[in-house]
Design a protein around this motif. Structure first.
Motif, PDB file in Angstrom:
ATOM      1  N   GLY A  17       2.279 -36.695-121.916  1.00 17.06           N
ATOM      2  CA  GLY A  17       1.680 -36.836-123.001  1.00 17.06           C
ATOM      3  C   GLY A  17      -0.118 -36.055-122.746  1.00 17.06           C
ATOM      4  N   VAL A  18      -0.622 -36.311-121.445  1.00 15.61           N
ATOM      5  CA  VAL A  18      -1.755 -35.279-121.391  1.00 15.61           C
ATOM      6  C   VAL A  18      -1.692 -34.554-121.051  1.00 15.61           C
ATOM      7  N   GLY A  19      -0.641 -33.567-119.766  1.00 10.74           N
ATOM      8  CA  GLY A  19      -0.393 -32.722-119.791  1.00 10.74           C
ATOM      9  C   GLY A  19       0.054 -31.343-121.322  1.00 10.74           C
ATOM     10  N   SER A  20       0.406 -32.242-121.912  1.00  7.73           N
ATOM     11  CA  SER A  20       0.939 -31.355-122.960  1.00  7.73           C
ATOM     12  C   SER A  20      -0.372 -31.376-123.855  1.00  7.73           C
ATOM     13  N   SER A  21      -0.469 -31.973-123.965  1.00 11.89           N
ATOM     14  CA  SER A  21      -2.340 -32.329-124.508  1.00 11.89           C
ATOM     15  C   SER A  21      -3.081 -30.971-123.604  1.00 11.89           C
ATOM     16  N   LEU A  22      -3.483 -30.663-122.629  1.00 15.21           N
ATOM     17  CA  LEU A  22      -4.488 -29.872-122.098  1.00 15.21           C
ATOM     18  C   LEU A  22      -3.173 -29.006-121.751  1.00 15.21           C
ATOM     19  N   VAL A  23      -2.082 -28.847-122.156  1.00 16.15           N
ATOM     20  CA  VAL A  23      -2.227 -26.860-122.808  1.00 16.15           C
ATOM     21  C   VAL A  23      -1.969 -26.672-123.249  1.00 16.15           C
ATOM     22  N   LEU A  24      -1.793 -27.441-124.763  1.00 12.12           N
ATOM     23  CA  LEU A  24      -2.741 -27.576-126.653  1.00 12.12           C
ATOM     24  C   LEU A  24      -4.098 -26.483-126.409  1.00 12.12           C
ATOM     25  N   LEU A  25      -5.017 -27.507-125.450  1.00  9.19           N
ATOM     26  CA  LEU A  25      -5.963 -27.557-125.674  1.00  9.19           C
ATOM     27  C   LEU A  25      -6.339 -26.384-124.860  1.00  9.19           C
ATOM     28  N   ALA A  26      -5.898 -25.622-123.878  1.00  6.75           N
ATOM     29  CA  ALA A  26      -6.216 -24.577-122.640  1.00  6.75           C
ATOM     30  C   ALA A  26      -6.046 -23.839-123.801  1.00  6.75           C
ATOM     31  N   VAL A  27      -4.569 -23.767-124.511  1.00  2.00           N
ATOM     32  CA  VAL A  27      -4.424 -22.748-126.194  1.00  2.00           C
ATOM     33  C   VAL A  27      -5.354 -22.053-126.954  1.00  2.00           C
ATOM     34  N   SER A  28      -5.901 -23.675-127.264  1.00  2.00           N
ATOM     35  CA  SER A  28      -6.528 -23.040-128.270  1.00  2.00           C
ATOM     36  C   SER A  28      -7.991 -22.219-127.711  1.00  2.00           C
ATOM     37  N   TYR A  29      -8.579 -23.129-126.735  1.00  2.00           N
ATOM     38  CA  TYR A  29     -10.093 -22.698-125.987  1.00  2.00           C
ATOM     39  C   TYR A  29      -9.488 -21.179-125.998  1.00  2.00           C
ATOM     40  N   LEU A  30      -8.613 -21.085-125.506  1.00  5.35           N
ATOM     41  CA  LEU A  30      -8.623 -19.247-124.849  1.00  5.35           C
ATOM     42  C   LEU A  30      -8.388 -18.203-126.005  1.00  5.35           C
ATOM     43  N   ALA A  31      -7.858 -19.135-126.713  1.00  5.85           N
ATOM     44  CA  ALA A  31      -7.568 -17.875-128.470  1.00  5.85           C
ATOM     45  C   ALA A  31      -8.739 -18.572-129.437  1.00  5.85           C
ATOM     46  N   ASP A  32     -10.002 -19.151-128.709  1.00  7.90           N
ATOM     47  CA  ASP A  32     -11.025 -19.452-130.197  1.00  7.90           C
ATOM     48  C   ASP A  32     -11.858 -18.524-128.999  1.00  7.90           C
TER      49      ASP A  32
END
Length: 420
Positions: free
Chosen positions: A26-41
């Motif tokens: 769960g934590v890893g899945s969130s971190l992957v999503l946040l990394a994608v969102s951070y780079l995209a933003d």
């Protein structure tokens, strides 16, 4: 008489055994999503604010939207064409939850989704992010626990990512209740099957809320209470929304076939980017991107839009969703469909102002999502949480029934894979 021991009668041990891995997934899945969102933003700010300002043009102008989306199509096309793994299979053939993919396809897939999110493509991060997390969880999980089943890691990664996407584990439970995972559950209680995925979903949602605090809702005047006419209005708006969503579903296959006649991914995605740019130039800046921030902008300024302008938003955004998904861009359809539903709700309110915007928006979201996702529970959840008014939930639970009869048994927004 000696009672025969039944290991299945006491599942506490197996459940606890998966609790810690579920927490990590769960934590890893969130971190992957946040990394994608951070780079995209970050890339989005560069492409749509910094770069046009340095050139003395407005990032919201049609003259910037058209060439920018075309260039995004070129770059995504180059990645799909040349990068090893080709960013995974044709996304039009994939659902929200799929089997683990080879790790070699993941870098290209992640690059394309970041480019699409930043470049204004009308798709969300959910499908590629779930696919990435499933593949990583399966790879690591089966290495550490060789006897574990693939469906275990599919369920945990799916739950963790959905919990992270929506900031609550409830959405994950609703999606998993409608998602076949393979294997034989037999008579195992539902909460036993959902125990580990809910741990993953809770960890994913908590991590995202802690680090990002996502807000999916929009601010609307409070719903004033039930009236007989509200039930009729809910039936009509939800059914119309489902019908409009189905029009996109039926258009999806021929549009996909048209783009795929081109053959070469570079040319196909360039053409897709060009069409998306033209649609964005017509519909305006609000019809770009995944749509999550845009629904808040629309809600804040909805009074400034007349019936014609709202109709343009609905049509353009729905067309952009179809083109983006059919032409090879990587991404999910939930958030763009959410924008279409919200715009449809404001359109219904503009046509009949006596009906509460809370009800019209909730029903618009419900109808569109039912047709696009075929996820009944998720559609109800998104409709209720978007307007943040529990008072409309009983009406939505009734309005969903005739709309579901309209969409069930119809083609889904997915292309059948050939050759296995």
């Amino acid at each position: 008489m000696e009672q025969q021991r039944d290991d299945t009668a006491n599942p506490i041990g197996p459940l606890l055994l998966l609790a810690f891995p579920a927490l990590l997934v769960g934590v890893g899945s969130s971190l992957v999503l946040l990394a994608v969102s951070y780079l995209a933003d970050g890339l989005e700010r560069l492409l749509w604010t910094v770069l046009p300002a340095s050139l003395g043009v407005a990032g919201t102008a049609a003259g910037w939207i058209l060439p920018m989306l075309t260039v995004v199509g070129v770059v995504v096309g180059l990645v799909v064409w040349l990068v090893p793994g080709h960013a995974g299979p044709d996304p039009a053939t994939l659902g929200l939850v799929e089997k683990p993919m080879p790790v070699r396809v993941l870098p290209g897939m992640l690059v394309t989704v970041v480019l699409g999110l930043a470049g204004g493509v009308s798709l969300g991060p959910e499908n590629p992010t779930i696919a990435t997390n499933i593949s990583l969880a399966y790879l690591i999980g089966t290495w550490l626990m060789p006897a574990s089943a693939a469906r275990t890691w599919i369920g945990l990664a799916t739950a963790g990512t959905i919990g992270a996407l929506f900031g609550t584990p409830v959405a994950a439970a609703l999606v998993l209740s409608e998602t076949p995972m393979g294997g034989t559950a037999g008579s195992e209680p539902l909460w036993n099957r959902l125990f580990a995925p809910l741990v993953a979903a809770g960890a994913g949602s908590f991590t995202t809320v802690l680090l990002s605090n996502p807000v999916l809702s929009i601010s609307l005047p409070a719903y004033q209470g039930y009236a007989l006419g509200d039930v009729v209005s809910a039936f009509v708006i939800t059914a119309v929304g489902a019908g409009i969503g189905l029009s996109a579903v039926y258009a999806f296959s021929p549009v996909h076939a048209l783009f795929h006649r081109i053959g070469n991914p570079l040319l196909m995605l360039t053409a897709g980017g060009l069409v998306l740019g033209a649609l964005g130039a017509v519909g305006g800046y609000l019809t770009l991107f995944k749509g999550l921030n845009e629904i808040k902008e629309l809600a804040a300024s909805s009074a400034e839009y007349g019936v014609g302008a709202l109709l343009v938003l609905v049509v353009v955004k729905l067309a952009a969703l179809v083109v983006a998904a059919a032409s090879g861009f990587r991404g999910g359809r939930i958030f763009p469909a959410l924008f279409v539903g919200v715009a449809l709700g404001f359109l219904a309110h503009a046509l009949v102002p006596s009906v509460s915007p809370v009800l019209t928006v909730a029903c618009g979201v419900l109808g569109i999502l039912l047709a696009i996702t075929r996820q009944g529970w998720l559609s109800l959840f998104m409709a209720a949480t978007t307007v943040v008014d529990i008072g409309v939930l009983p009406i939505l639970c009734v309005a969903v029934l005739p709309a579901w009869l309209l969409v069930t048994g119809r083609p889904e927004m997915i292309i059948e894979r050939r050759g296995g």
